[in-house]
Enzyme design. Structure first.
Site, short mmCIF file in Angstrom:
data_model
loop_
_atom_site.label_atom_id
_atom_site.label_comp_id
_atom_site.label_asym_id
_atom_site.label_seq_id
_atom_site.Cartn_x
_atom_site.Cartn_y
_atom_site.Cartn_z
N ASP A 101 -7.76 18.00 30.60
CA ASP A 101 -9.22 18.03 30.65
C ASP A 101 -9.74 19.46 30.76
O ASP A 101 -10.73 19.82 30.14
CB ASP A 101 -9.73 17.21 31.83
CG ASP A 101 -9.57 15.72 31.60
OD1 ASP A 101 -8.80 15.34 30.70
OD2 ASP A 101 -10.22 14.93 32.31
N SER A 140 -17.09 15.86 35.31
CA SER A 140 -15.82 16.25 35.91
C SER A 140 -15.88 16.04 37.41
O SER A 140 -16.95 16.08 38.02
CB SER A 140 -15.55 17.73 35.61
OG SER A 140 -14.58 18.25 36.48
N CYS A 183 -2.33 15.03 35.34
CA CYS A 183 -3.72 15.25 34.97
C CYS A 183 -4.54 13.97 35.09
O CYS A 183 -4.00 12.87 35.21
CB CYS A 183 -3.81 15.84 33.56
SG CYS A 183 -5.39 16.70 33.25
N ASP A 184 -5.84 14.11 35.03
CA ASP A 184 -6.79 13.09 35.47
C ASP A 184 -6.50 11.67 34.97
O ASP A 184 -6.52 10.72 35.75
CB ASP A 184 -8.20 13.46 35.02
CG ASP A 184 -8.73 14.70 35.70
OD1 ASP A 184 -7.98 15.31 36.49
OD2 ASP A 184 -9.88 15.08 35.44
N LYS A 185 -6.29 11.50 33.67
CA LYS A 185 -6.18 10.14 33.12
C LYS A 185 -4.80 9.55 33.29
O LYS A 185 -4.60 8.36 33.02
CB LYS A 185 -6.57 10.15 31.63
CG LYS A 185 -7.92 10.77 31.34
CD LYS A 185 -9.02 10.24 32.24
CE LYS A 185 -10.31 11.01 32.07
NZ LYS A 185 -10.25 12.43 32.51
N GLU A 233 -16.80 14.79 29.58
CA GLU A 233 -17.28 15.28 30.87
C GLU A 233 -18.15 16.52 30.66
O GLU A 233 -17.82 17.38 29.85
CB GLU A 233 -16.10 15.63 31.78
CG GLU A 233 -15.29 14.43 32.18
CD GLU A 233 -14.10 14.78 33.06
OE1 GLU A 233 -13.50 13.85 33.61
OE2 GLU A 233 -13.77 15.97 33.19
#
Length: 556
Positions: free
Chosen positions: A79, A470, A120-122, A444
């Site tokens: 991201d 974000s 990471c985020d996902k 985001e």
């Protein structure tokens, strides 16, 4: 009987065993549970660059515990690197790809359990969606948080670099200072260091019971993280023996606990989207209104970035998520009978945790002296968002704003206006056609919000979007507006200069335009052609649900 018996037992499975012998199976191994290790390793991002080490530790521990680990890869999107570009449209899409890939690999090979490793985020929600769908024993191993960067006596995160762009554009810092922040913001391996999306979701998963206590706040480069990964593999083998499956743990009460912890730590707006999606995969009836109900009774008790002072390693040193949960449990704000993957109840897990945080730190506040009296993620509704939207109201001085709309059809157009000083105090910035369908992919808006903060407008300008924010965003920001512009939502009818009211006290978001005029605009509205009609984004835009339902792609 093990699920993997479908590929290891009987004379008809001789060809299957032949293939397995080629990858190291011996006669005795066909009686052992087969564990998938879903490894999100990638050199594209510091969030995932350390995952191979964790995977190897997990693999060895699984063998020692009597299982046959089988490693396979899954993807990641950075991201931070794709932020502000067309590539960011693939970020939320990657959540679905990760979930689909883990489900596909595990079910195709009849694996008995899965240990998913992500950074990471996902990675986190993608893995959790897969675990909930398959409902085979599973554990999630978080890659760990990055340590803060240092510049003089100041702690830096990647958000510091985003905000520095706005500071540079407004003349507050020069190019040399900008470059110094850039070079020091990310000192090594690990996910973005504040209570941003990755750390928010890791905290939620620990609360849900599918990762080990204290593991969600460990630093990526510390030895305890590798030890925790090894222990996670041992726990998974035990869970297979005890037949502890994700849906045994992912109850409505467990999701309520996770929401409570997200509020208490001041977590990311993305937690709303992801927890809705995970719950849907688990068959749990969770809705956006549950977040508002819980917000009203759970205070923010952690002083963490982006709106606070500290980073996630500081939270870990102050007692981690168990210390946060212990206060909430003692106050009757958590369901203590929820179990984790070890088979222990939350009450059992927390019995030796101090009831009050140490007085030697001020990262975790006592409930009697919260950072904010109520949770920071408010669910607003009104004619501009009849299905609801998510407002992040931490760190703002004025939770009520009425101002003229500044309308932008993309993130790029908005950012250019901010950096050219065309957005002023009192404006309500509207970025639309960035939703799940319209983007597609629900980008985001960290670049615009960071630029607003960098230009010292963070408490003077509101930003509304059908896209996302974000976890590094703060200020008066309202995202996930549903219905989105691309499907005829009211946000698509806003015109430049229209009056918009955001009232976090009244949970209201309102377009102050006469009903007759809105009906006229609605009748004149025409659906536009999708920006992408083929490929991953085209497919996603045709399949994805509303943000108010988690933006999922496997809805019945």
């Amino acid at each position: 009987m093990l699920r993997s018996a479908a590929i290891t037992k009987g004379t008809q499975r001789s060809p299957n065993r032949a293939m397995l012998r080629a990858v190291g199976f011996g006669d005795e191994d066909f009686n052992k549970p087969i564990i998938g290790i879903a490894n999100g390793y990638s050199t594209i991002t510091p969030c995932n660059i350390g995952l191979n080490d964790l995977a190897r530790r997990s693999e060895e521990a699984a063998r020692q515990a009597g299982a046959m680990p089988q490693m396979f890869g899954t993807i990641t999107v950075s991201d931070g690197i794709s932020m502000g570009t067309e590539g960011m449209k693939y970020s939320l899409v990657s959540r679905e790809v990760i979930a689909d890939s883990i489900e596909t690999a595990c079910n195709a090979q009849s694996m008995d359990g899965v240990l998913a490793i992500g950074g990471c985020d996902k990675n986190m929600p993608g893995a959790m969606i897969a675990l909930a769908r398959m409902n085979i024993p599973g554990v999630f191993v978080y890659g760990g948080t990055i340590k803060p960067g240092k510049l003089a006596d100041r702690d830096l995160t990647v958000v510091s670099a985003f905000e520095a762009v706005g500071q540079h554009a407004s003349g507050k810092i020069n190019e040399e200072q900008l470059t110094a922040i850039e070079k020091n913001a990310c000192p090594g391996a690990g996910s973005c260091g504040g209570m941003f999306t990755a750390n928010t979701m890791s905290a939620a998963i620990e609360t849900l019971g599918l990762s080990l206590p204290y593991s969600s706040t460990m630093a990526a480069e510390d030895e305890e993280k590798a030890n925790s990964a090894a222990r996670s593999a041992e726990v998974l083998v035990d869970a297979i023996k005890a037949n502890i499956c994700p849906r045994d743990l992912l109850t409505k009460n467990a999701f309520e606990n996770a929401i409570s912890v997200v509020m208490a730590v001041g977590g990311s707006t993305n937690a709303v989207l992801h927890l809705l999606a995970i719950a849907r995969s688990a068959g749990v009836d969770l809705c956006i209104d549950d977040f508002e109900r819980i917000r009203q009774r759970v205070p923010v008790i952690c002083d963490l970035k982006p709106s606070g002072r500290y980073v996630t390693v500081d939270l870990h040193n102050a007692g981690g998520i168990p210390q946060v949960m212990k206060q909430l449990l003692d106050a009757g704000l958590l369901h203590g009978d929820c179990r984790n993957v070890e088979g222990k109840t939350l009450r059992e897990l927390l019995k030796d945790v101090p009831s009050e945080p140490s007085a030697e730190q001020d990262v975790i506040h006592p409930l009697s002296k919260p950072v904010y009296a109520k949770g920071h993620l408010a669910i607003l509704k009104g004619n501009l968002a009849s299905e609801g939207c998510v407002a992040k109201i931490s760190g703002i001085k004025t939770p009520v704003l009425t101002g003229p709309a500044r309308v932008f059809e993309s993130e790029e157009a908005c950012l250019a206006a901010i950096l050219n000083n065309k957005v002023k105090a009192g404006d309500v910035v509207v970025i639309r056609n960035e939703g799940p369908v319209g983007g597609p992919g629900m980008r985001e808006m960290l670049a615009p919000t960071s630029a607003i903060v960098g230009e010292d407008l963070g408490d003077k300008v509101a930003l509304i979007t059908d896209g996302r924010f974000s976890g590094g965003t703060y200020g008066l920001v309202v995202g996930h507006v549903a219905p989105e512009a691309a499907v005829g939502g009211m946000i698509g009818l806003v015109q430049e200069g229209d009056s918009i009211t955001i009232d976090a006290n009244q949970l209201l978001i309102q377009l102050n335009v006469e009903k007759d005029e809105l009906e006229r605009r609605s009748s004149a509205w025409e659906k536009t052609q999708p920006r992408y009609q083929t490929g991953v984004l085209g497919k996603y835009a045709r399949m994805v649900s509303s943000a108010s339902n988690g933006a999922v792609t496997d809805q019945p």
